[in-house]
Design a protein around this motif. Structure first.
Motif, PDB file in Angstrom:
ATOM      1  N   LEU A  52      29.907  42.747  50.026  1.00 23.27           N
ATOM      2  CA  LEU A  52      31.114  42.647  49.169  1.00 23.27           C
ATOM      3  C   LEU A  52      32.462  42.440  49.871  1.00 23.27           C
ATOM      4  O   LEU A  52      33.373  41.960  49.251  1.00 23.27           O
ATOM      5  N   PHE A  53      32.520  43.099  50.908  1.00 24.74           N
ATOM      6  CA  PHE A  53      33.779  42.969  51.864  1.00 24.74           C
ATOM      7  C   PHE A  53      33.370  43.242  53.308  1.00 24.74           C
ATOM      8  O   PHE A  53      33.062  44.437  53.541  1.00 24.74           O
ATOM      9  N   ASP A  60      37.049  36.164  48.008  1.00 23.15           N
ATOM     10  CA  ASP A  60      36.686  35.559  46.648  1.00 23.15           C
ATOM     11  C   ASP A  60      35.667  35.989  45.758  1.00 23.15           C
ATOM     12  O   ASP A  60      35.293  35.300  44.929  1.00 23.15           O
ATOM     13  N   GLN A  61      34.887  37.176  46.293  1.00 20.49           N
ATOM     14  CA  GLN A  61      34.136  37.844  45.458  1.00 20.49           C
ATOM     15  C   GLN A  61      34.793  39.022  44.434  1.00 20.49           C
ATOM     16  O   GLN A  61      34.216  39.418  43.724  1.00 20.49           O
ATOM     17  N   TRP A  62      36.105  38.933  44.577  1.00 21.03           N
ATOM     18  CA  TRP A  62      36.900  39.783  43.865  1.00 21.03           C
ATOM     19  C   TRP A  62      37.861  39.283  43.071  1.00 21.03           C
ATOM     20  O   TRP A  62      38.328  38.055  43.416  1.00 21.03           O
ATOM     21  N   GLU A  63      38.330  39.917  42.126  1.00 19.53           N
ATOM     22  CA  GLU A  63      39.686  39.121  41.238  1.00 19.53           C
ATOM     23  C   GLU A  63      40.236  40.573  40.509  1.00 19.53           C
ATOM     24  O   GLU A  63      39.786  41.731  40.485  1.00 19.53           O
ATOM     25  N   LYS A  91      33.390  39.901  40.866  1.00 22.36           N
ATOM     26  CA  LYS A  91      33.058  38.763  39.856  1.00 22.36           C
ATOM     27  C   LYS A  91      31.671  38.827  39.516  1.00 22.36           C
ATOM     28  O   LYS A  91      31.384  38.417  38.364  1.00 22.36           O
ATOM     29  N   ARG A  92      30.936  39.458  40.378  1.00 19.63           N
ATOM     30  CA  ARG A  92      29.418  39.500  40.142  1.00 19.63           C
ATOM     31  C   ARG A  92      29.266  41.149  39.124  1.00 19.63           C
ATOM     32  O   ARG A  92      29.991  42.179  39.655  1.00 19.63           O
ATOM     33  N   ALA A  93      28.242  41.082  38.394  1.00 18.98           N
ATOM     34  CA  ALA A  93      28.177  42.209  37.675  1.00 18.98           C
ATOM     35  C   ALA A  93      26.763  43.127  38.344  1.00 18.98           C
ATOM     36  O   ALA A  93      25.991  42.466  38.840  1.00 18.98           O
ATOM     37  N   LEU A 123      35.064  52.752  40.609  1.00 18.89           N
ATOM     38  CA  LEU A 123      34.560  52.882  38.984  1.00 18.89           C
ATOM     39  C   LEU A 123      33.078  51.892  39.006  1.00 18.89           C
ATOM     40  O   LEU A 123      33.285  50.657  39.021  1.00 18.89           O
ATOM     41  N   PHE A 124      31.836  52.414  38.967  1.00 18.09           N
ATOM     42  CA  PHE A 124      30.880  51.884  38.667  1.00 18.09           C
ATOM     43  C   PHE A 124      30.733  51.198  37.214  1.00 18.09           C
ATOM     44  O   PHE A 124      31.372  51.988  36.380  1.00 18.09           O
ATOM     45  N   MET A 125      30.500  49.977  37.055  1.00 13.78           N
ATOM     46  CA  MET A 125      30.324  49.309  36.074  1.00 13.78           C
ATOM     47  C   MET A 125      31.906  49.388  35.497  1.00 13.78           C
ATOM     48  O   MET A 125      32.086  49.014  34.064  1.00 13.78           O
ATOM     49  N   GLY A 126      32.836  49.565  36.091  1.00 14.68           N
ATOM     50  CA  GLY A 126      34.246  49.739  35.592  1.00 14.68           C
ATOM     51  C   GLY A 126      34.508  50.703  34.603  1.00 14.68           C
ATOM     52  O   GLY A 126      35.623  51.030  34.173  1.00 14.68           O
ATOM     53  N   LEU A 127      33.549  51.828  34.899  1.00 12.88           N
ATOM     54  CA  LEU A 127      33.936  52.992  33.691  1.00 12.88           C
ATOM     55  C   LEU A 127      33.574  54.194  34.231  1.00 12.88           C
ATOM     56  O   LEU A 127      34.432  55.101  33.997  1.00 12.88           O
TER      57      LEU A 127
END
Length: 247
Positions: A52-53, A60-63, A91-93, A123-127
């Motif tokens: 991922l980095f 470009d994999q991030w936003e 960008k990927r889930a 934050l895994f799953m953004g949560l």
């Protein structure tokens, strides 16, 4: 008492005879051939990892949450937060995963307020937040379930394995996503195991729900895969060598 001892001996003796009568091949499993994975050498990711980095080319994999291009600073193999630019997400889930991420907090002189002392998070799953913070030898005062390696506001780490500020530190994580029933009620909670700098600090901890700053967490239904998020919290925390393996 003697009769009980004799009976126990007969049971164990019979079990031993039964085990001896089983052919070795009866317990051999040829149904699943594990795929080959080449371990990484000298800090590199394993062969089946999703990188991922590892440098600027990976931005470009991030936003940002509004889908805009990343405003954090990428230099060489390092990605550093630019304060006030907001979080970034993949960008990927992802759902179940093994995550490797390296991070370092800046010079404490940069961060004057308690809530800004090397403050960030994964934050895994953004949560579900695994906290990043300047917690070396408790030089910065914060509640224990908010220090580095905590599940924010839920669980303190078993031990404090932090290195000094401006040192590269490592989280190696196994994250298991929550599972929901067909009626969207919770079936099993998310679980997490974390090694911090090679030290086990959280062992298969059942996460209570998404991160909340005030109040108590509770689950609500969501997709089985969501983006991974790195938090921007007014501190120039840096990252490098980020990779995941989907489980």
């Amino acid at each position: 008492m003697l009769r009980l001892a004799c009976l126990t001996f007969l049971v164990l003796y019979s079990a031993g005879l039964s085990a001896q009568q089983v052919k070795p091949e009866a317990t051999e499993d040829w149904s699943y051939k594990p795929p080959l994975v080449m371990p990484g050498k000298k800090g590199r990711p394993p062969s089946d990892a999703i990188v991922l980095f590892s440098g600027q080319k990976d931005l470009d994999q991030w936003e940002h949450p509004d889908s805009s291009a990343v405003k954090w600073k990428a230099k060489g193999r390092t990605l550093t937060i630019v304060p006030k630019t907001k979080d970034i997400r993949t960008k990927r889930a992802f759902g179940n995963m093994q995550l490797h991420i390296e991070w370092k907090t800046p010079d404490p002189k940069e961060d004057k307020g308690r809530n800004d002392a090397g403050n960030s998070g994964v934050l895994f799953m953004g949560l579900y937040e695994l906290q990043i913070y300047e917690s070396y030898q408790y030089a910065t005062r914060i509640y224990y379930n908010g220090q580095a390696g905590s599940i924010y506001k839920q669980y303190a780490p078993r031990v404090n394995a932090c290195l000094p500020p401006e040192s590269w530190q490592v989280f190696d994580v196994v994250f298991e996503a929550p599972v929901f029933n067909p009626d969207q009620t919770l079936k099993t909670p998310a679980c997490i195991t974390v090694f911090h700098n090679g030290v086990l600090i959280l062992h298969h901890v059942a996460i209570k729900g998404p991160m909340v700053y005030a109040g108590y967490p509770q689950y609500t239904y969501h997709a089985n895969k969501l983006p991974l998020v790195l938090q921007e919290h007014n501190s120039r925390v840096s990252f490098r060598n980020i990779w995941v393996r989907e489980l």
